[in-house]
Design a protein around this motif. Sequence first.
Motif, mmCIF file in Angstrom:
data_model
loop_
_atom_site.group_PDB
_atom_site.id
_atom_site.type_symbol
_atom_site.label_atom_id
_atom_site.label_comp_id
_atom_site.label_asym_id
_atom_site.label_seq_id
_atom_site.Cartn_x
_atom_site.Cartn_y
_atom_site.Cartn_z
ATOM 1 N N ILE A 87 -33.532 19.457 -39.982
ATOM 2 C CA ILE A 87 -32.376 19.033 -40.778
ATOM 3 C C ILE A 87 -31.594 20.246 -41.275
ATOM 4 O O ILE A 87 -30.359 20.258 -41.278
ATOM 5 C CB ILE A 87 -32.832 18.124 -41.944
ATOM 6 C CG1 ILE A 87 -33.311 16.781 -41.372
ATOM 7 C CG2 ILE A 87 -31.719 17.920 -42.964
ATOM 8 C CD1 ILE A 87 -34.073 15.910 -42.371
ATOM 9 N N THR A 88 -32.331 21.272 -41.693
ATOM 10 C CA THR A 88 -31.653 22.505 -42.103
ATOM 11 C C THR A 88 -30.874 23.087 -40.922
ATOM 12 O O THR A 88 -29.739 23.569 -41.085
ATOM 13 C CB THR A 88 -32.692 23.520 -42.633
ATOM 14 O OG1 THR A 88 -33.464 22.904 -43.655
ATOM 15 C CG2 THR A 88 -32.010 24.752 -43.198
ATOM 16 N N ARG B 275 -27.422 21.440 -40.320
ATOM 17 C CA ARG B 275 -26.392 21.963 -41.219
ATOM 18 C C ARG B 275 -25.953 23.360 -40.767
ATOM 19 O O ARG B 275 -24.754 23.659 -40.689
ATOM 20 C CB ARG B 275 -26.943 22.003 -42.656
ATOM 21 C CG ARG B 275 -25.903 22.282 -43.734
ATOM 22 C CD ARG B 275 -25.657 23.751 -44.004
ATOM 23 N NE ARG B 275 -26.823 24.519 -44.368
ATOM 24 C CZ ARG B 275 -27.168 24.805 -45.632
ATOM 25 N NH1 ARG B 275 -26.430 24.381 -46.622
ATOM 26 N NH2 ARG B 275 -28.249 25.544 -45.854
ATOM 27 N N ALA C 246 -23.665 23.315 -37.732
ATOM 28 C CA ALA C 246 -22.312 22.830 -38.041
ATOM 29 C C ALA C 246 -21.504 23.863 -38.808
ATOM 30 O O ALA C 246 -20.303 24.005 -38.602
ATOM 31 C CB ALA C 246 -22.383 21.520 -38.818
ATOM 32 N N LEU C 247 -22.192 24.609 -39.679
ATOM 33 C CA LEU C 247 -21.494 25.643 -40.467
ATOM 34 C C LEU C 247 -20.868 26.699 -39.559
ATOM 35 O O LEU C 247 -19.859 27.315 -39.922
ATOM 36 C CB LEU C 247 -22.474 26.331 -41.422
ATOM 37 C CG LEU C 247 -22.549 25.812 -42.847
ATOM 38 C CD1 LEU C 247 -23.600 26.592 -43.619
ATOM 39 C CD2 LEU C 247 -21.208 25.889 -43.568
ATOM 40 N N VAL D 66 -18.429 18.833 -38.182
ATOM 41 C CA VAL D 66 -19.364 18.513 -39.256
ATOM 42 C C VAL D 66 -20.580 17.806 -38.666
ATOM 43 O O VAL D 66 -20.471 17.102 -37.669
ATOM 44 C CB VAL D 66 -18.730 17.629 -40.359
ATOM 45 C CG1 VAL D 66 -17.679 18.398 -41.138
ATOM 46 C CG2 VAL D 66 -18.125 16.355 -39.775
ATOM 47 N N ALA D 67 -21.713 18.019 -39.280
ATOM 48 C CA ALA D 67 -22.936 17.336 -38.856
ATOM 49 C C ALA D 67 -23.750 17.072 -40.111
ATOM 50 O O ALA D 67 -23.904 17.947 -40.959
ATOM 51 C CB ALA D 67 -23.729 18.182 -37.869
ATOM 52 N N THR D 68 -24.265 15.849 -40.210
ATOM 53 C CA THR D 68 -24.864 15.377 -41.450
ATOM 54 C C THR D 68 -26.098 14.544 -41.158
ATOM 55 O O THR D 68 -26.090 13.755 -40.222
ATOM 56 C CB THR D 68 -23.856 14.459 -42.203
ATOM 57 O OG1 THR D 68 -22.602 15.123 -42.282
ATOM 58 C CG2 THR D 68 -24.352 14.090 -43.590
ATOM 59 N N VAL D 69 -27.113 14.714 -41.985
ATOM 60 C CA VAL D 69 -28.233 13.777 -41.978
ATOM 61 C C VAL D 69 -28.184 13.024 -43.309
ATOM 62 O O VAL D 69 -28.311 13.633 -44.368
ATOM 63 C CB VAL D 69 -29.586 14.495 -41.813
ATOM 64 C CG1 VAL D 69 -30.745 13.506 -41.955
ATOM 65 C CG2 VAL D 69 -29.649 15.188 -40.460
ATOM 66 N N ASP E 237 -25.329 12.666 -37.744
ATOM 67 C CA ASP E 237 -23.949 12.214 -37.571
ATOM 68 C C ASP E 237 -23.119 13.458 -37.247
ATOM 69 O O ASP E 237 -23.020 14.365 -38.072
ATOM 70 C CB ASP E 237 -23.542 11.561 -38.903
ATOM 71 C CG ASP E 237 -22.091 11.119 -38.975
ATOM 72 O OD1 ASP E 237 -21.201 11.926 -38.624
ATOM 73 O OD2 ASP E 237 -21.851 9.993 -39.405
ATOM 74 N N ARG F 217 -19.390 15.058 -35.888
ATOM 75 C CA ARG F 217 -17.957 14.728 -35.706
ATOM 76 C C ARG F 217 -17.154 16.009 -35.490
ATOM 77 O O ARG F 217 -17.314 16.983 -36.230
ATOM 78 C CB ARG F 217 -17.408 14.005 -36.925
ATOM 79 C CG ARG F 217 -18.300 12.865 -37.365
ATOM 80 C CD ARG F 217 -17.627 11.994 -38.386
ATOM 81 N NE ARG F 217 -18.613 11.060 -38.941
ATOM 82 C CZ ARG F 217 -18.301 9.922 -39.527
ATOM 83 N NH1 ARG F 217 -17.025 9.569 -39.669
ATOM 84 N NH2 ARG F 217 -19.228 9.130 -40.015
#
Lengths: 432, 432
Positions: A256-257, A260, A263-264, A270-273, A295, A297
Amino acid sequence: MANTRELKINAQRLNDTLQSTCTSWGAFAAPSTGMCRLTLSQEDKQVRDWLVAECKSLGCEVKVDQIGNIFATRPGSVKGVKPIAMGSHMDTQPAGGRYDGILGVQSALEVLRTLHDNDITTHLPIALVNWTNEEGARFPGAMMASGVWSTHSSTSLEACWDLQDKEGIRMKQALEDIGYLGDTKADYKDNGLECHFELHIEQGPLLEKEGKTVGIVTSVQGMKWFAVRVEGVEGHAGATPMPGRADAIVTASRLITAVRDAALKTELGVATVGVIKSDTSSQATISAGVDFIIDVRCTTDDMVDELASAVFKAFDKIIAEEGNSTSYAIARSWGMPQSVFHPRCIDACRSAAIKTAGEDQIMEMKSRAGHDTAWTSRVCPSSMIFVPSKDGLSHNPNEYTSPEHCAIGAQVLLDAVLEYDEKARTGQYQSS
Amino acid sequence: MANTRELKINAQRLNDTLQSTCTSWGAFAAPSTGMCRLTLSQEDKQVRDWLVAECKSLGCEVKVDQIGNIFATRPGSVKGVKPIAMGSHMDTQPAGGRYDGILGVQSALEVLRTLHDNDITTHLPIALVNWTNEEGARFPGAMMASGVWSTHSSTSLEACWDLQDKEGIRMKQALEDIGYLGDTKADYKDNGLECHFELHIEQGPLLEKEGKTVGIVTSVQGMKWFAVRVEGVEGHAGATPMPGRADAIVTASRLITAVRDAALKTELGVATVGVIKSDTSSQATISAGVDFIIDVRCTTDDMVDELASAVFKAFDKIIAEEGNSTSYAIARSWGMPQSVFHPRCIDACRSAAIKTAGEDQIMEMKSRAGHDTAWTSRVCPSSMIFVPSKDGLSHNPNEYTSPEHCAIGAQVLLDAVLEYDEKARTGQYQSS
């Protein structure tokens, strides 16, 4: 019949109706203005029943399709043609606000009320559409029912019906339970629209930051979702030495880290859990399995694929670093390609916005959130109007758009619809 | 009356009873031998009802205390004295096995059956104790009810009664619902034990690795639990740019990884996150809050504090690195200090184990898992007997201890109890 160039929506009525229906059906306890109106819940049933009654009282014919989409159509002077549609959704996130989706449907109703009060007969029929399960919060899969209707979603009607919520209730059952399993076919070929306009809050900070009032939306970024399953080996939290562990929560945390961090590194992706679930609910057990959803986008589909690749490359590296004690697999993936809106609808919104807000108050923009209009744009001319979101907040109880901005949005929606209708009447468009 | 030195437990009966009661109450579907027998569930009620009936049929007097602990006492020749107790628990993790806790209670029953069949009259009364909610899986807080009985737990009877499970059912209600809210005071001072023996599976790999059959447990490591709350800001997963986010799941992920990394740096300390919960259940929403529980265990209390300090120092560094966009707080912390068992009980177990398994099959060891005996050891002489866990697995449906090892454990339990009783009869112990 009044001069349609001078028609004004009723800002007070719009705001009163929006606030009172939110307060009645799905509101958090005051003073919060948060909302929990999950799709096909009792709160959703009640606001749907109210909406259907209101539309009928304005002389609309109401159809419900097989996935609960509501089409309320006010006749025009031409018969047997497809309507100009104004659509959005009335369902919310579990901790959402009063504007995301709701503003679009309430403004569409305000447009119908304004046409009715002024005894306007349009050339084409005008429809209000309430799309089912835009949020995908109860049954996973956002923009679900507009996707089915467009026939462009990878998830079929039957697959949607079969989805279960957390209580194990299937979507078809939920539609039946609230009386919205209609018999109109959920397919644009049987139940088409001439075009589709959607007024929505921006859900981002750009209009506010630039000091603009209206966003003319020209496209929606591409999106993909990945349901990831991490597997480890269950064990006793006290008696299993650290070095030999295969801890699914630890590996999932590292993944999960990495989502992020990947995406940064992109420009605008953007990418999100947002969803995470461990197999165990015991503090004394090393988790054998964790599920989460990513997710992703980006502006273009290529950028989506590039970011997703970077994410999964990072995942493989982490699994190797963990000595392959744990593993991951993509359990399911789905998505929505980038959308480009129709110049005919974009132009109608732009000139309507210039008339109401003034040229310096307008900004062309892409949507970074998904919307039902992204699906309709695949099968009929479509576009969207954005109004500002305070502090860019959305999917949040503090989501807020001022009554003034809501009213401007509704006025632009009315004028865009009327301009489209006028151009259709005067033969400036080939029928789509 | 038979010669107590020659008494043999019935290995077949022990295994048959253990397997058949597991199959009847809480078993996963075959061929799995997994168990889900959450404390105070219907499955727990049924096995409790069966146990009470069995003990009564053996002439035991049965008491139930205010937190559902069951004390089934077989009279000895001396009246009005405290019994020698054999205790453990019959509740399991949500995905546990057939041996953790269950073996201890079933073996205690087998001891009572053996005494009964051979018409033995002991000097002191002999009691079987079934402790409530050892696992802490339904109502958080492991070894809960032995902790209350010992009066050494930081969680009072009333605080336990007030705890809620995931469905919002309070523990007191759950006790009432299954008929096990007893009226005996849950306090060792009112309902004491002469001493407490517990047979348990090792739940670790050491006996197997060393090729030993019986572990003589001399102490239990210290443990602390920390319920951590991470706070961020909810937002739309598509429309909120990466740099400005305050994503509680990302921060929680970094913290959880840090827990593991800190524990890896210690010699023998372990730290685990087994429970995680995000406020949001939507893939399209940045989470505003995540809760998780850290389980820390080390040989000594000082080492527990040292590891916990290292964890929270790492947390502070991560929060600072994240630009303080997110924060964490310790919502609740509780624990159990290190325990040292009583030489009198350790000696009884050692000589019993030498007799049954032979000197070369015995290993002195510490327990890295918590047990009810850690609490009893604070108020009466106590110790434990371990038998091997296949592959060191526990809290796992594949947890396994062979019928042969179970039988050896039960025989050692019987002999330890009889040796203690004999020494008490011959005045070798001052009453505790």
